[in-house]
Design a protein around this motif. Sequence first.
Motif, PDB file in Angstrom:
ATOM      1  N   ALA A 218       0.753  -1.059   0.017  1.00 40.12           N
ATOM      2  CA  ALA A 218       0.000  -0.068  -0.131  1.00 40.12           C
ATOM      3  C   ALA A 218       0.726   1.147   0.068  1.00 40.12           C
ATOM      4  O   ALA A 218       1.865   1.419   0.792  1.00 40.12           O
TER       5      ALA A 218
ATOM      6  N   PHE B 141      -4.118  -2.551 -10.484  1.00 35.31           N
ATOM      7  CA  PHE B 141      -4.114  -2.021  -9.055  1.00 35.31           C
ATOM      8  C   PHE B 141      -2.876  -1.336  -8.665  1.00 35.31           C
ATOM      9  O   PHE B 141      -2.767  -0.302  -7.859  1.00 35.31           O
TER      10      PHE B 141
ATOM     11  N   GLN C 269      -2.783   2.501  -8.997  1.00 37.76           N
ATOM     12  CA  GLN C 269      -3.901   3.265  -8.097  1.00 37.76           C
ATOM     13  C   GLN C 269      -2.988   3.585  -6.853  1.00 37.76           C
ATOM     14  O   GLN C 269      -2.211   2.918  -6.368  1.00 37.76           O
TER      15      GLN C 269
ATOM     16  N   TYR D 181      -4.980   4.730  -4.144  1.00 36.76           N
ATOM     17  CA  TYR D 181      -5.797   4.715  -2.961  1.00 36.76           C
ATOM     18  C   TYR D 181      -5.807   3.502  -1.962  1.00 36.76           C
ATOM     19  O   TYR D 181      -6.609   3.154  -1.229  1.00 36.76           O
ATOM     20  N   TRP D 182      -4.867   2.507  -2.321  1.00 36.04           N
ATOM     21  CA  TRP D 182      -5.085   1.465  -1.530  1.00 36.04           C
ATOM     22  C   TRP D 182      -4.424   1.851  -0.105  1.00 36.04           C
ATOM     23  O   TRP D 182      -3.188   2.371   0.311  1.00 36.04           O
TER      24      TRP D 182
ATOM     25  N   LYS E 158      -4.463  -1.201   2.302  1.00 33.02           N
ATOM     26  CA  LYS E 158      -3.932  -2.328   2.893  1.00 33.02           C
ATOM     27  C   LYS E 158      -3.236  -2.931   1.802  1.00 33.02           C
ATOM     28  O   LYS E 158      -3.345  -2.768   0.502  1.00 33.02           O
ATOM     29  N   ASP E 159      -2.328  -3.968   2.196  1.00 36.76           N
ATOM     30  CA  ASP E 159      -1.347  -4.456   1.281  1.00 36.76           C
ATOM     31  C   ASP E 159      -2.441  -5.628   0.504  1.00 36.76           C
ATOM     32  O   ASP E 159      -3.268  -6.083   1.127  1.00 36.76           O
ATOM     33  N   ILE E 160      -2.146  -5.855  -1.211  1.00 40.82           N
ATOM     34  CA  ILE E 160      -2.790  -6.673  -1.517  1.00 40.82           C
ATOM     35  C   ILE E 160      -1.900  -7.837  -2.068  1.00 40.82           C
ATOM     36  O   ILE E 160      -0.971  -7.830  -2.510  1.00 40.82           O
TER      37      ILE E 160
ATOM     38  N   GLU F 195     -12.629  -5.349  -8.767  1.00 38.75           N
ATOM     39  CA  GLU F 195     -12.141  -3.951  -8.681  1.00 38.75           C
ATOM     40  C   GLU F 195     -12.939  -3.273  -7.495  1.00 38.75           C
ATOM     41  O   GLU F 195     -12.456  -2.701  -6.600  1.00 38.75           O
TER      42      GLU F 195
ATOM     43  N   TYR G 163     -12.676  -5.042  -4.135  1.00 40.20           N
ATOM     44  CA  TYR G 163     -11.830  -4.689  -3.368  1.00 40.20           C
ATOM     45  C   TYR G 163     -11.471  -3.202  -2.972  1.00 40.20           C
ATOM     46  O   TYR G 163     -11.129  -2.948  -2.059  1.00 40.20           O
ATOM     47  N   ARG G 164     -12.127  -2.403  -3.575  1.00 39.08           N
ATOM     48  CA  ARG G 164     -12.010  -1.108  -3.285  1.00 39.08           C
ATOM     49  C   ARG G 164     -12.975  -0.847  -1.995  1.00 39.08           C
ATOM     50  O   ARG G 164     -12.749  -0.005  -0.981  1.00 39.08           O
TER      51      ARG G 164
ATOM     52  N   ASN H 215     -11.220  -2.364   0.839  1.00 40.45           N
ATOM     53  CA  ASN H 215     -10.330  -1.361   1.286  1.00 40.45           C
ATOM     54  C   ASN H 215     -10.443  -0.454   2.422  1.00 40.45           C
ATOM     55  O   ASN H 215      -9.715   0.019   3.027  1.00 40.45           O
TER      56      ASN H 215
END
Lengths: 596, 421
Positions: free
Chosen positions: A135, A170, A173, A175-176, A178-180, A340, A343-344, A347
């Motif tokens: 992130a 991803f 972007q 705006y994350w 958290k780690d994905i 997407e 996940y957003r 998030n």
Amino acid sequence: MGLLSDPNRRRALISLLTRLNTPICIVCYMAGVAWFMGLAFEPFTLRTYMSENAMGSTMVEERFPAGERALATGREFSAHKKRTGGMPVEWLMKTMQAKGLEVFTQRFSRTLPFPDENKERYMVRGTNVYGILRAPRAPRTEALVLSAPCSPGDNNNQAVGLLLGLAEYFRNQIYWAKDIIFLVNEHDLIGMQAWLEGYHHTNTTGMDWSPLQGRGGSIQAALSLELSSDIITSLDLVLEGLNGQLPNLDLANLFYAFCQKIGVLCTIQGKLQRNDWDSVSGYSHAVQTMMLMVMKQASGRPWGDHGLFLRYHIEAATIKGVNSFRQYKTDATTIGRLLEGMYRKLNNLLERLHQSYFFYLMPSLSHFVSIGYYMPAFGLLAVILLLRALDLWVQLSTPPQRTEDGSSPGVLSLLTPLVISHLTGVALYMLPIRFQEMAVEHFPVSETEAVVLTAIAVYTLLSPGTEQGWRVLKLVAVLYLAVLLGCTALINFSLGFILALTLVPVAAFVTPHVPKVLSAFILVILSPACTLLFSVFFFQELQEMPISFQDGWLLFLSVISQGILDHSLYGSLVYPLITLLVYPCWLLFWNILFWN
Amino acid sequence: MAAPLTLLLLVAVTVRAALFRSSLSELISERVEVVSPLTAWKRVIEGLALLDLGVSPYSGDVFHETPLTIYLFHFLVDYAEVTFMVSVKKNVFRKQKFALEADRYPLDCLELIRSPKEMYYIPLKVAMFYLLNPFTILSCVAKSTCGLNNAIIALFILSTIKGNVLLSAIFLSLATYQSIYPLTLCAPALLYLMQRQYIPVNFRRASFWWFIVQYAFMYLGSLFVIICLSFFLLGSWDYLPSVYGFILSVPDLTPNIGLFWYFFAEMFEHFRLFFLCVFQINVFFYTIPLSIKLKEHPVFLIFMQLAVISIFKSYPTVGDISLYMAFLPVWSHLHRFLRNIFLVSCVLLACSALFPVLWHLWIYAGSANSNFYYAITLLFNVAQILLVSDYFYAFLRREHHLTYGLYLKRKDGSEATLVLK
């Protein structure tokens, strides 16, 4: 407590209960079954709604563009997979690194207790590959997981392709929070178990794995993707996990909300929702969907790769793409947009999903039945056992000289059946694997059961006993069954309810004075093994794939062997529960039937 | 008598040894129902390690045992399992002897008296109830020091029944030194010893006060000696707040089968002292009314006090419960007057099975929360209270029948029923 201290009212109530015991038991049983069937009737259910505030109010605009490129990546993956004959580890690592993720691998190996005939594996060796998208602006304390299995043959190539495409998108972007973690696991559940054990530093199943070099924070939610075709017609959600554990209902609500928003057809148990709940066929459709969920939950096996996450308190679900004969088709870009969006929203979570229900049944994706509504069905069945126990207690206390439990002759005749039935249960638990080490051919489960049953039949036909003795044994057995079923229903309601449906009538009616042959036949029909056999046929019927008796029998044997494998590989509790606790309980009732 | 007892002992030792060696022993020694912060073996090992390093074992909030215990285990740590099994056996022998002495009442109604044949089997039954009680087995396998506490209390009861005033005072002071609550057992001990020495329980008699002064002197004297000995063993007074302060002020709120943890977890600091006093007084409060009612029957009073302590103490475990449950066969003649035994046994059985299930659902699966576990705790304690009050009712009813006859008739000759108002 007027009821407990006023002797006149007590006596009246107890005499009422003993006089009307059988009618009340029958009424309770019918009421329990009717209540359960009524759960699928739409006016008795609630519409699903999003309970978690953090996921409800944000407007998300999904912009994933690269569906075609994802499919091309999937084709490349498939080619490399064919070339290496397994997981193309170097290609995956290179591709993930090119997309900007931190890539790590994990090796694992496991020897199964006996060869798995369904998936044709015995000594399993594999590698998991996962890439972590860090992130950009947050401390690395939480993570989300997106996983796709690396399956042999032509399956799930598009899933891995979409996963890589989403990873690339991803990565750009900002705006994350958290780690994905993008995980591709080999040998489906075994690889997933190795990865989860390595991530959480536990080793409960005796698997051999190399430690993980890279980690994210604590995982908040996970989705597993199964996609085997370029174009799909509907998305199927799979919720049932190990030991019948379900993810938080908010995850299902999230999926449903996005499917509605984007306009993708979504199904649960492979069945599309119908609007005509007041017609017979509409109602039976809902009942079928609910019964499929009950059967799947009762089996205690994870029905998707997500099933193993739930044990670590991580909410997870599997999304399957289904390509069938429907008019409206969806392409990979739309699925990418849906993921997407999900996940957003995930998030935005501030804490783990806990606001919505953990225990529920779903007759369709937009309606659910919570634990407060379905538990009374089980409660009505459990009441039958308590009424019988009360009846026996009263019968035991009325004669003037009753032998107390502590005096010597009573204890021994009570202990012997208990000890022997539990020893048989232990034998049934341990013998199949021990026999397998000696016999090399096929899985000898039917022989084991036959031997054990014969031994018990012979034993019970020869045992002596007194008139009072069987009452005491039945009281103990009924209470034991009630406590056992109660604890099972709390952990896995479906398993508890199905066992209650078949074992409670057995427990209630069996005495040494009923006609022996007919009762023995009914007892065998309602035993756990036969219940499993009928469930196998019923399950196939519900899925609209009815099978012949021969195939059914083979499927039954494979279900038992899968149960044993699940127990040793992932720690599923259904097999030990049935052999060590339910089966001895059933044997006690067999013993009572043949009491001399 | 000797042969069945030996067989029983063999079976019990075998079961415990088998469980000690199996993989279940670690699982059991971590269960919160079986060990508490006061009695956990892990903490004893921690205290021993600190002692070996030369640091006071009470620094850091881990160790809460008394200094005598730590020195006892210092010498016995390698033989820990054997120690616990020996304490179990000692416990059993004491109980057996006690049971033989109890309850010789004047005979009125033929049906209510117990025949010598019944009484012959009682010690065996008591031993069976204690040794084969799953609670005791779990407690022993977890190496909880509760077993030692039970052994000391059993020795105290034995010496009281035998009439030995000095030993009774010494063992009672040892028991009080371990955990404060056996202080309430002073009253039944005094009543029994006075009864044995034919001193009437009358406030106006000088002999009554003289006996109380003697006993108090012996008790307080031995308590003083033990406390000073502990001071000299470790060289400091910091075991007093660690042990007694811990028991009384309940700082550790790990869930257990008692009633304290949930209340104090959600309590505001402002009210904590008040509710602490209320809860602790609750344990000691029942001494006076029970002593007044049961002053003719001090043995039953001991049983009631033990039960009250086990239910209401600050960190109960299943080992404490097994102690008073072992006495139930002594009152087996009350069975015909018990009203709720079926309900109580069903609830106790169901709750014991549900404790690990709801713990799993709360801690591991995350689907439940502390309310579920506390509900089962409450239900368990309610069932215990119902059991104890049922036995009390049965006892009083038997006394009533002994005085007024078994089959009561109303004035017009029809059968009457007894109602407790």
